[in-house]
Design an enzyme around this catalytic site. Sequence first.
Site, PDB file in Angstrom:
ATOM      1  N   SER A  57      50.613  54.638  43.140  1.00  0.00           N
ATOM      2  CA  SER A  57      49.470  55.073  43.941  1.00  0.00           C
ATOM      3  C   SER A  57      49.967  55.867  45.162  1.00  0.00           C
ATOM      4  O   SER A  57      50.821  56.757  45.001  1.00  0.00           O
ATOM      5  CB  SER A  57      48.671  53.828  44.334  1.00  0.00           C
ATOM      6  OG  SER A  57      47.433  54.140  44.851  1.00  0.00           O
ATOM      7  N   ASP A  59      42.570  56.085  34.524  1.00  0.00           N
ATOM      8  CA  ASP A  59      42.705  55.906  35.979  1.00  0.00           C
ATOM      9  C   ASP A  59      42.239  57.164  36.716  1.00  0.00           C
ATOM     10  O   ASP A  59      42.602  58.287  36.347  1.00  0.00           O
ATOM     11  CB  ASP A  59      44.175  55.595  36.307  1.00  0.00           C
ATOM     12  CG  ASP A  59      44.394  55.269  37.777  1.00  0.00           C
ATOM     13  OD1 ASP A  59      43.399  55.143  38.523  1.00  0.00           O
ATOM     14  OD2 ASP A  59      45.567  55.142  38.177  1.00  0.00           O
ATOM     15  N   HIS A 107      43.608  51.162  37.525  1.00  0.00           N
ATOM     16  CA  HIS A 107      44.605  51.676  38.467  1.00  0.00           C
ATOM     17  C   HIS A 107      45.725  50.671  38.747  1.00  0.00           C
ATOM     18  O   HIS A 107      46.782  51.044  39.255  1.00  0.00           O
ATOM     19  CB  HIS A 107      43.914  52.070  39.770  1.00  0.00           C
ATOM     20  CG  HIS A 107      44.826  52.687  40.776  1.00  0.00           C
ATOM     21  ND1 HIS A 107      45.579  53.819  40.507  1.00  0.00           N
ATOM     22  CD2 HIS A 107      45.146  52.337  42.047  1.00  0.00           C
ATOM     23  CE1 HIS A 107      46.294  54.133  41.575  1.00  0.00           C
ATOM     24  NE2 HIS A 107      46.063  53.243  42.520  1.00  0.00           N
TER      25      HIS A 107
END
Lengths: 525, 525
Positions: free
Chosen positions: B304, B360, B416
Amino acid sequence: MAMLTMMYAHIPATQAASAAARFPLIRSQQHQEAVLDHHPQTKTSNRTNRLAESLSHLLHLHIETPPKTDSPRFSNWNMFTEEKHSTPTTSPKEIISEKWRQIHGSKDWEGLMDPLHPWLRREIVKYGEFAQATYDAFDFDSFSEFCGSCRYNKNKLFDVLGLSKNGYAVSKYIYAMSHIDMPNWLERSHLVETWSKDSNWMGFVAVSDDEETRRIGRRDIAVAWRGTVAPSEWYEDLQRKLEPIGDLDAKVEHGFLGIYKSKSEKTRYNKSSASEQVMKEVTRLVEFYKSKGEEVSLTITGHSLGGALALLNAYEAAKSIPGLPISVISFGAPRVGNNAFRDELNQMGVKTLRVVVKQDVVPKMPGLVLNEGLQKFEEITGTLEWVYTHVGAELKVDVGSSPYLKKHGFNFLGFHSLETYLHLVDGYLNKETSFRSNARRDFALVNKACDMLVEDLRIPHCWYQLEHKGLVCNHHGRWVKPIREPEDIPSPTREAEAEAHALQVEIQSDYVLQSLCTANMKGEF
Amino acid sequence: MAMLTMMYAHIPATQAASAAARFPLIRSQQHQEAVLDHHPQTKTSNRTNRLAESLSHLLHLHIETPPKTDSPRFSNWNMFTEEKHSTPTTSPKEIISEKWRQIHGSKDWEGLMDPLHPWLRREIVKYGEFAQATYDAFDFDSFSEFCGSCRYNKNKLFDVLGLSKNGYAVSKYIYAMSHIDMPNWLERSHLVETWSKDSNWMGFVAVSDDEETRRIGRRDIAVAWRGTVAPSEWYEDLQRKLEPIGDLDAKVEHGFLGIYKSKSEKTRYNKSSASEQVMKEVTRLVEFYKSKGEEVSLTITGHSLGGALALLNAYEAAKSIPGLPISVISFGAPRVGNNAFRDELNQMGVKTLRVVVKQDVVPKMPGLVLNEGLQKFEEITGTLEWVYTHVGAELKVDVGSSPYLKKHGFNFLGFHSLETYLHLVDGYLNKETSFRSNARRDFALVNKACDMLVEDLRIPHCWYQLEHKGLVCNHHGRWVKPIREPEDIPSPTREAEAEAHALQVEIQSDYVLQSLCTANMKGEF
């Protein structure tokens, strides 16, 4: 007196603004967001709060919130909590044997309630902790095949929960089912194969040991009934229908009686009803200890739905064991029956002490409108057989009295939580004074399953949880749900066998004792 | 190919109906209730799901949900899970030293990705677990004075998390702050007195030990960057502003660079920036091991936001340490810079392997519209300095491929989650085949912080939690937050001292080694 306000999700303006700034795209939802931000509670909590709101809207119920202004605040919480952390949670126990009958309610607790007598306070908390044990040991995990059972067998329950200090031993577990459609009181596993599809662990019978018996002046049989954590779900579903109990005019709530009385040959744990299970054990114990010449009492406790079951249990015990001193200590219990039910309990000498948090909605149920308040119109309305009535003495405690508790907002779950009750009883002195400063019970317990403590205390909300939700890493490095110890898996066969064995041992030891006495009297030593 | 659908909160009709039946008073809210009932997730999850929805509405984003039909289902989950539970999670490690440059990306992973080479798969998972460690050890407790720090000191981090098996030792922790208004990337304590008001623990530098070094063919310096668990909060707040980096046309996202470069003399942990901290340590280690004649590589990982920081870190390292083999293994990382940034990275030989879950949303950010897809219009638009571009090779994995994962609904957090990524990499074989049957990584890990596993597996959602939220019962019977071990409290002074000491020891042992070698050469033994 606390103000009466219609007060729902209350958010300080600053918090709403900051939440909005964080979520620019959803500014229109800012109210909802801010509430989420401010009360990061569980699913159940949100659900119940919403339901309580709807309900109060519908019923034009004036829900009390604690007064905001008159609560003392500590200037230095750090120093305060550090000092608290090194104070023992208990003080030495007094011998209360000479006053046991009054403490057990023989004089309706006259002269013991205002101010609250410290001996009575300790006893209330003791029974409250028994009721709390039925939550703390309950398996709520819907992914577990044992969902709805007790996580520990009766011999280790008090040890695991740190309640052995109270000087009681559990003698029997009680299971309940219900034929009546009362959704959501029963906790059920998601799985196909489970220990039971119909029954839940619903409480236990315990007996004071010799030392505690000496301290409290009699052999005390305690029964604790489990309630429901999020009671909105069941009180919403109550049929609001009174059903006859006994041979006279007494009537009680249909749904409560259903749980207490239901049984089915098809089940494993409710071939006999909760009523039959508890009465068989209580009768056995009373006979056993009376046959030894001991004084015996029965004290029944429960929170919420458990308080209602306690009252039904007391009614039945009083009917079937005349002369036995019976009292009920209930916490946040709803109304159970009509005037005639109350009158019969009174006539039979059942003593009831109802602890009620002023802000809790549940004790106002059922019968928000049709309750004992209508009695003054009796001349007009006639005998009110169809009206719900509270019984016994009431000990009213106030969230506003405790400096540890949050003063803003409507917290349905927090106001009803049994740990909130026990905290407030521990701090209660009399009607006028607020929280006593020498209260010793650990305030952190309040937040076990809710969010009631002021933030300065730094106690996380809903902190009572298993590490990794009970998953453990096995020797292959995999996270698995451990297999439950066989001794902790509910087994009606084993329990029956253990009972038979225990009876055998008791009879034998009794025989040995008698022989010894006889020998002694004969001067054989 | 998976279908592209606009799919938001998807609820089976039966569930909605059952929820409505349970809440007769709020039937009008049945949609919302059913979602709650079906995805009993955390506050953050609800918030992020809603935010993701709003966002996709706004941007007309076509969010992919996994295909429902083509997933294999097991007929007997009980037997399946029991068998799995007794299968080790790891297989014996191969010696990969002869192929280390290809595995490190020297040939852009050509021939290793489809099918995915088992040696590469293992390495990807290894670095992914380093990135996961930055979440697992992070103190998220806003009631803790150490909120935002690592719960353990660097010497015990891998031991506590069970990562010592990977054969690396942590040499330094990295802290970051930001001058740029990028709310909610920083985790902050509620308390007045905290370890730091400005900085968060942001990752670590680790070095392979001698055994692992032999296995992988070079001394590997690994850097792991922490991301954010609920990235919607930061990507929403991204300024969407590109800022120059280096001396040429390369530009990168303003907010990411802010976290990487910010420092302040007023802080305790960011008198130097994250960039300066990591570069100082990496440079030191490279020089040290090179001086010993070892081959050295740098592998930077992150999930991320952490994947974005990894790329900035790689850019800087390539600039300042020419000739060092550098690769980035990122998971669910957003775009970071423009075409020129990508081109410079390529020219400097930085190799990037981006692992992306098809469903995602985060890797689509920022630059949902203005991205590398516009290149084909370059003749019309001119050089696109203002367009976000992904760099390197992509390994795309699909939630739909795993029989363990839920196939319905849009699960922003679950898609995610880094553990979902690692699970899918572990099961990935090639573009055509679905999940490999001999995958061994523990599937239970997927649900650590989300709700992605099919219910038959009986793994609770969001199960990674401390017992009683870290409260322990002290010897007075009070539930308190234990005082953190002094060695686990971040201390810049102690860390600087430890570094100086370590350097001393290294120099000494190096000196001893050299003396020994010299002695050996002189034939003194």
